[in-house]
Design a protein around this motif. Structure first.
Motif, PDB file in Angstrom:
ATOM      1  N   GLY A 173       0.943  -1.186  -0.413  1.00  0.00           N
ATOM      2  CA  GLY A 173       0.335  -0.057   0.046  1.00  0.00           C
ATOM      3  C   GLY A 173       1.400   0.994  -0.285  1.00  0.00           C
ATOM      4  N   GLY A 174       1.980   0.978  -0.387  1.00  0.00           N
ATOM      5  CA  GLY A 174       2.935   2.209  -0.784  1.00  0.00           C
ATOM      6  C   GLY A 174       3.959   2.284   0.555  1.00  0.00           C
ATOM      7  N   LYS A 175       3.726   2.017   1.711  1.00  0.00           N
ATOM      8  CA  LYS A 175       4.976   1.954   2.615  1.00  0.00           C
ATOM      9  C   LYS A 175       5.580   0.854   3.222  1.00  0.00           C
ATOM     10  CE  LYS A 175       0.103   4.497   4.987  1.00  0.00           C
ATOM     11  NZ  LYS A 175      -1.000   3.466   6.725  1.00  0.00           N
ATOM     12  N   VAL A 176       6.855   1.156   3.613  1.00  0.00           N
ATOM     13  CA  VAL A 176       8.147   0.511   2.974  1.00  0.00           C
ATOM     14  C   VAL A 176       7.470  -1.153   4.405  1.00  0.00           C
ATOM     15  CG1 VAL A 176      10.392  -0.424   3.143  1.00  0.00           C
ATOM     16  CG2 VAL A 176       9.588   2.257   2.109  1.00  0.00           C
ATOM     17  N   VAL A 177       7.977  -1.303   3.973  1.00  0.00           N
ATOM     18  CA  VAL A 177       7.744  -3.587   5.652  1.00  0.00           C
ATOM     19  C   VAL A 177       8.472  -3.397   5.565  1.00  0.00           C
ATOM     20  CG1 VAL A 177       7.466  -5.566   5.543  1.00  0.00           C
ATOM     21  CG2 VAL A 177       6.119  -4.470   3.746  1.00  0.00           C
ATOM     22  N   THR A 178       8.952  -3.204   7.193  1.00  0.00           N
ATOM     23  CA  THR A 178      10.296  -2.809   7.578  1.00  0.00           C
ATOM     24  C   THR A 178       9.821  -4.214   9.710  1.00  0.00           C
ATOM     25  OG1 THR A 178       9.285  -1.339   9.065  1.00  0.00           O
ATOM     26  CG2 THR A 178      10.736  -1.035   7.376  1.00  0.00           C
ATOM     27  N   GLN A 179       8.482  -4.698   9.502  1.00  0.00           N
ATOM     28  CA  GLN A 179       8.247  -5.569  10.925  1.00  0.00           C
ATOM     29  C   GLN A 179       7.362  -5.891   9.952  1.00  0.00           C
ATOM     30  OE1 GLN A 179       8.325  -2.714  14.066  1.00  0.00           O
ATOM     31  NE2 GLN A 179       6.855  -2.009  13.507  1.00  0.00           N
ATOM     32  N   PRO A 180       6.923  -7.562  11.581  1.00  0.00           N
ATOM     33  CA  PRO A 180       5.594  -7.774  11.109  1.00  0.00           C
ATOM     34  C   PRO A 180       4.286  -6.976  11.326  1.00  0.00           C
ATOM     35  CG  PRO A 180       6.804  -9.111  12.532  1.00  0.00           C
ATOM     36  CD  PRO A 180       7.375  -7.682  12.026  1.00  0.00           C
ATOM     37  N   GLY A 181       2.515  -7.015  10.476  1.00  0.00           N
ATOM     38  CA  GLY A 181       1.948  -6.051  10.999  1.00  0.00           C
ATOM     39  C   GLY A 181       0.596  -6.792  10.833  1.00  0.00           C
ATOM     40  N   PRO A 182      -0.371  -6.376  11.102  1.00  0.00           N
ATOM     41  CA  PRO A 182      -1.692  -6.953  11.554  1.00  0.00           C
ATOM     42  C   PRO A 182      -1.802  -6.580  10.225  1.00  0.00           C
ATOM     43  CG  PRO A 182      -2.225  -4.731  12.368  1.00  0.00           C
ATOM     44  CD  PRO A 182      -0.427  -4.567  12.491  1.00  0.00           C
ATOM     45  N   ASP A 183      -2.241  -6.129   8.706  1.00  0.00           N
ATOM     46  CA  ASP A 183      -1.630  -6.019   7.697  1.00  0.00           C
ATOM     47  C   ASP A 183      -2.153  -7.357   6.759  1.00  0.00           C
ATOM     48  OD1 ASP A 183       0.667  -5.102   7.757  1.00  0.00           O
ATOM     49  OD2 ASP A 183       0.206  -3.738   6.177  1.00  0.00           O
ATOM     50  N   ARG A 184      -1.006  -8.554   7.175  1.00  0.00           N
ATOM     51  CA  ARG A 184      -0.396  -9.409   6.901  1.00  0.00           C
ATOM     52  C   ARG A 184      -0.954 -10.464   7.945  1.00  0.00           C
ATOM     53  NH1 ARG A 184       4.494  -7.047   6.714  1.00  0.00           N
ATOM     54  NH2 ARG A 184       3.489  -5.319   8.554  1.00  0.00           N
ATOM     55  N   GLY A 185      -1.191 -11.234   6.918  1.00  0.00           N
ATOM     56  CA  GLY A 185      -1.899 -12.706   8.119  1.00  0.00           C
ATOM     57  C   GLY A 185      -0.434 -13.693   7.680  1.00  0.00           C
ATOM     58  N   MET A 186      -0.077 -15.043   9.232  1.00  0.00           N
ATOM     59  CA  MET A 186       0.398 -15.765   7.906  1.00  0.00           C
ATOM     60  C   MET A 186      -0.197 -16.762   8.547  1.00  0.00           C
ATOM     61  SD  MET A 186       3.910 -16.138   6.358  1.00  0.00           S
ATOM     62  CE  MET A 186       5.488 -16.430   6.554  1.00  0.00           C
ATOM     63  N   VAL A 187      -0.428 -18.237   7.228  1.00  0.00           N
ATOM     64  CA  VAL A 187      -1.001 -19.149   7.842  1.00  0.00           C
ATOM     65  C   VAL A 187       0.645 -20.338   7.219  1.00  0.00           C
ATOM     66  CG1 VAL A 187      -2.031 -20.962   7.343  1.00  0.00           C
ATOM     67  CG2 VAL A 187      -2.603 -18.568   7.021  1.00  0.00           C
ATOM     68  N   PHE A 188       1.265 -20.956   8.225  1.00  0.00           N
ATOM     69  CA  PHE A 188       2.707 -22.202   8.475  1.00  0.00           C
ATOM     70  C   PHE A 188       1.951 -23.204   8.048  1.00  0.00           C
ATOM     71  CE2 PHE A 188       3.240 -18.350  11.309  1.00  0.00           C
ATOM     72  CZ  PHE A 188       4.745 -17.922  11.035  1.00  0.00           C
ATOM     73  N   GLN A 189       3.002 -23.900   7.573  1.00  0.00           N
ATOM     74  CA  GLN A 189       3.236 -25.005   7.499  1.00  0.00           C
ATOM     75  C   GLN A 189       2.772 -26.660   9.130  1.00  0.00           C
ATOM     76  OE1 GLN A 189       6.099 -27.634   4.624  1.00  0.00           O
ATOM     77  NE2 GLN A 189       4.912 -29.675   5.517  1.00  0.00           N
ATOM     78  N   GLU A 190       3.626 -25.881   9.455  1.00  0.00           N
ATOM     79  CA  GLU A 190       3.018 -26.419  11.167  1.00  0.00           C
ATOM     80  C   GLU A 190       1.587 -25.621  11.439  1.00  0.00           C
ATOM     81  OE1 GLU A 190       5.660 -24.594   9.775  1.00  0.00           O
ATOM     82  OE2 GLU A 190       7.195 -26.818   9.532  1.00  0.00           O
TER      83      GLU A 190
END
Length: 271
Positions: free
Chosen positions: A75-92
């Motif tokens: 969204g035009g903002k540099v990613v520098t750390q995890p954030g609530p705008d990105r959800g991660m689903v792992f194999q585990e």
């Protein structure tokens, strides 16, 4: 950026991404000069053999792994750390074993401080959407692998991030459960229109799911081919069109697999 080309909130832009692990003679280049854009609402798969940097790129988008050079924006903002705008689903499955299904799904909402009535409505909706209503009082140990992964996906959906990042989430499942969850994921994606970046080493899975597939090279990871998948959904893996793309991708991936094999054969022995 021109006024008529403002970034959308869930658009991901990777610009000249480089990631090197270690220093000096121990340095390993995992990513080299990767540039791509993932439009809002697109289902993108990262495909390639082990060692091609798929998960490294995904973790950089998530904000877990800082780049050595280049940048990633959302969204035009540099990613520098995890954030609530990105959800991660792992194999585990990464579930809390002492929590029930509904408590696992509710966990992120509680951390965000969402009021209990609002959180309950969200949990009820997501649990029903993923067919977990009959299991909401069960603990992870009582669930199959496929059901646990449904819970992991539900926990992310409850937070409603615009982007879902998925690292081989179905890799450990049997073929029938895997196909069931692939169809479930496509249904969810169609309903919620999340931007999805999905890592897989399965050519058939990538074609079945994705709007677009990035085939990556063996280390250092680069984009070998950017492939659009124009087939309408649902897709039939037995169709001529499906198998034509499968042959094309198979040849590309096998070239990189051979590079991996050759590198391993000629690697110096370690005492």
């Amino acid at each position: 950026m021109s006024a008529d080309r403002q970034p959308k909130s869930a658009e991901i832009v990777v610009a000249n991404a480089v990631k090197v692990f270690g220093t000096g003679t121990a340095a390993v280049a995992a990513l080299q000069d990767i540039s791509t854009t993932v439009p809002e609402g697109q289902f993108l798969c990262l495909l390639g053999p082990s060692g091609c940097g798929k998960s490294t790129l995904l973790n950089a988008i998530a904000g877990f792994t800082p780049l050595t050079d280049g940048r990633i924006t959302m969204g035009g903002k540099v990613v520098t750390q995890p954030g609530p705008d990105r959800g991660m689903v792992f194999q585990e499955y990464a579930l809390f074993p002492w929590m029930t299904v509904e408590d696992n799904v509710r966990f992120g909402l509680d951390i965000k401080g969402v009021p209990k009535p609002e959180a309950t409505i969200a949990v009820d909706r997501i649990v029903a959407t993923l067919g977990l209503s009959d299991f909401r009082k069960r603990y992870p140990k009582d669930l199959s692998g496929g059901m646990r992964q449904r819970v992991a996906i539900a926990r992310i959906l409850a937070l409603d991030p615009p982007v879902m990042l998925m690292d081989e989430p179905f890799g450990a499942l049997d073929a029938l459960t895997r196909r069931t969850l692939q169809d479930e994921l496509l249904r969810i994606w169609s309903e919620y229109r999340k931007t999805i970046v999905f890592v897989t080493h399965s050519i058939e899975e990538a074609i079945y799911l994705a709007d677009r597939i990035l085939v990556m090279t063996y280390r250092p990871g680069r984009i070998k081919r950017d492939v659009n998948v124009p087939m309408p959904r649902p897709r039939d893996p037995a169709s001529q069109d499906f198998n034509a793309i499968k042959r094309e991708l198979g040849a590309l991936v096998m070239e990189e697999q051979q590079r991996f094999t050759n590198a391993e054969l000629h690697a110096p022995a370690v005492d």
